[in-house]
Enzyme design. Structure first.
Site, short mmCIF file in Angstrom:
data_model
loop_
_atom_site.label_atom_id
_atom_site.label_comp_id
_atom_site.label_asym_id
_atom_site.label_seq_id
_atom_site.Cartn_x
_atom_site.Cartn_y
_atom_site.Cartn_z
N ASP A 133 33.98 41.04 39.60
CA ASP A 133 35.35 40.98 39.09
C ASP A 133 36.09 42.31 39.29
O ASP A 133 35.48 43.37 39.27
CB ASP A 133 35.32 40.62 37.60
CG ASP A 133 36.68 40.13 37.10
OD1 ASP A 133 37.47 39.61 37.92
OD2 ASP A 133 36.95 40.29 35.90
N HIS B 1 40.50 41.34 47.58
CA HIS B 1 39.41 40.40 47.89
C HIS B 1 38.70 40.82 49.18
O HIS B 1 37.49 40.73 49.29
CB HIS B 1 39.95 38.98 48.01
CG HIS B 1 40.49 38.43 46.72
ND1 HIS B 1 39.80 38.54 45.54
CD2 HIS B 1 41.65 37.80 46.42
CE1 HIS B 1 40.52 37.98 44.56
NE2 HIS B 1 41.64 37.53 45.07
N LEU C 22 14.86 37.26 50.26
CA LEU C 22 15.82 37.25 49.15
C LEU C 22 16.45 35.87 49.09
O LEU C 22 16.91 35.34 50.10
CB LEU C 22 16.91 38.31 49.37
CG LEU C 22 18.09 38.28 48.39
CD1 LEU C 22 17.65 38.69 46.99
CD2 LEU C 22 19.22 39.20 48.87
C1 IPE Z 1 35.18 35.21 37.00
O1 IPE Z 1 36.27 36.06 37.13
C2 IPE Z 1 34.98 34.43 38.25
C3 IPE Z 1 34.63 35.19 39.44
C4 IPE Z 1 34.41 36.48 39.53
C5 IPE Z 1 34.48 34.40 40.62
P1 IPE Z 1 37.72 35.68 36.60
O2 IPE Z 1 38.61 36.83 36.97
O3 IPE Z 1 38.12 34.35 37.10
O4 IPE Z 1 37.49 35.60 35.03
P2 IPE Z 1 38.51 35.73 33.82
O5 IPE Z 1 39.70 34.89 34.17
O6 IPE Z 1 38.88 37.16 33.72
O7 IPE Z 1 37.75 35.27 32.63
C1 IPE Z 2 37.28 38.50 41.27
O1 IPE Z 2 38.36 39.37 41.23
C2 IPE Z 2 37.35 37.57 42.47
C3 IPE Z 2 37.69 36.18 42.12
C4 IPE Z 2 37.81 35.71 40.91
C5 IPE Z 2 37.90 35.27 43.24
P1 IPE Z 2 39.72 38.97 40.55
O2 IPE Z 2 40.61 38.37 41.57
O3 IPE Z 2 39.50 38.15 39.33
O4 IPE Z 2 40.28 40.40 40.15
P2 IPE Z 2 41.06 40.78 38.82
O5 IPE Z 2 40.17 40.38 37.67
O6 IPE Z 2 42.35 40.05 38.83
O7 IPE Z 2 41.22 42.27 38.92
MG MG Z 3 39.18 38.61 37.40
#
Ligand code: IPE
Ligand code: IPE
Ligand code: MG
Length: 243
Positions: free
Chosen positions: A12, A29, A123
């Site tokens: 995240d 991303h 792995l």
């Molecule tokens: C969790 O992250 C899902 C992934 C990293 C794929 P999110 O960014 O979607 O989670 P929330 O919305 O902060 O809970």
């Molecule tokens: C995690 O990073 C990747 C996905 C959920 C696809 P985020 O896109 O949730 O990044 P933040 O949390 O908004 O910084």
């Molecule tokens: Mg996120």
């Protein structure tokens, strides 16, 4: 030092990483994709047997269409680019989640990646994509209900072991260690059943900035923890000496 057999990671912070640079979220991303390789390399080096990465949640489909579209492109590119190298390095790749929600091209690539790497043993890499822990549990319940309806099992046959055999990753030990980057301390519908006794570790580091030093800190912390599984510390100590 005790090494986790199975590491589960919520990757995240990509969006915030990009926002800090005043760039569009998708740039974050893309940067995050590099950290995926770093994390896989780390597991290979440390002898971690299984790695489960949360790449895209059931709920992430609700993001703006532009972001979802860009993520799908990124996903397809990664499947095209990375699988050969993963195979060369002895990584077995599998996907968990609702595959039917992806386009045909991605589904075919997933299938091909799984088939190509199925015999690898260094792995076990699991990518959770269009995955939700609740959906995973609901699917397990549904499959057991079908078995009951069709007379293959009785309701009283359903116990924890049978249920566990129907959720995702049933053939792997449950995660020993869970890591979430990005500073939030929540599970966000990741592996709900499988994380029941997993050690949780959180870091403010944003996913694209992940480095081996941060992962090492998590492993050091894990090695110092006493996992009691509901028992007393003395009982655990006795079990360790007798093992
Ligand atoms: C969790 O992250 C899902 C992934 C990293 C794929 P999110 O960014 O979607 O989670 P929330 O919305 O902060 O809970
Ligand atoms: C995690 O990073 C990747 C996905 C959920 C696809 P985020 O896109 O949730 O990044 P933040 O949390 O908004 O910084
Ligand atoms: Mg996120």
């Amino acid at each position: 030092m005790t090494i986790p057999r199975h590491l589960a990671v919520i990757m995240d912070g990509n969006g915030r990483w990009a926002a800090r640079r005043r760039r569009p979220r998708i740039i974050g991303h893309r940067a995050g994709a590099r950290a995926v390789n770093l994390c896989i390399d780390f597991c290979l080096e440390r002898g971690i047997a299984a790695l489960t990465l949360f790449a895209f949640s059931s709920e992430n489909w609700g993001r703006p269409e532009e972001e979802v579209g860009a993520l799908m492109k990124l996903f397809l590119n990664a499947l095209e680019r990375e699988v050969v190298e993963l195979h060369r390095r002895g990584v077995r790749v599998r996907f968990i989640g609702e595959r039917g929600r992806f386009g045909a091209q991605i589904r075919e690539r997933m299938q091909a990646a799984e088939a190509q790497t199925a015999g690898n043993t260094r792995l076990a890499l699991n990518i959770a994509a269009s995955y939700g822990g609740r959906q995973d549990i609901a699917a397990a319940a549904r499959s057991l209900a079908h078995d009951v309806a069709e007379g293959r099992i009785q309701p009283d046959d359903i116990d924890e072991a049978l249920f566990a055999s129907r959720v995702a990753l049933a053939d792997l030990p449950p995660p020993d260690l869970f890591i979430r980057t990005g500073g939030d301390t929540r599970i966000s519908n990741f592996l709900l059943w499988q994380l029941a006794y997993t050690e949780l570790w959180f870091t403010d580091t944003l996913w694209p900035e992940l480095d081996a030093a941060t992962l090492s800190l998590a492993l050091d912390d894990f090695a110092r923890r006493e996992r009691r599984f509901g028992l007393t510390g003395d009982q655990v100590a006795d079990l360790e000496t007798s093992a």
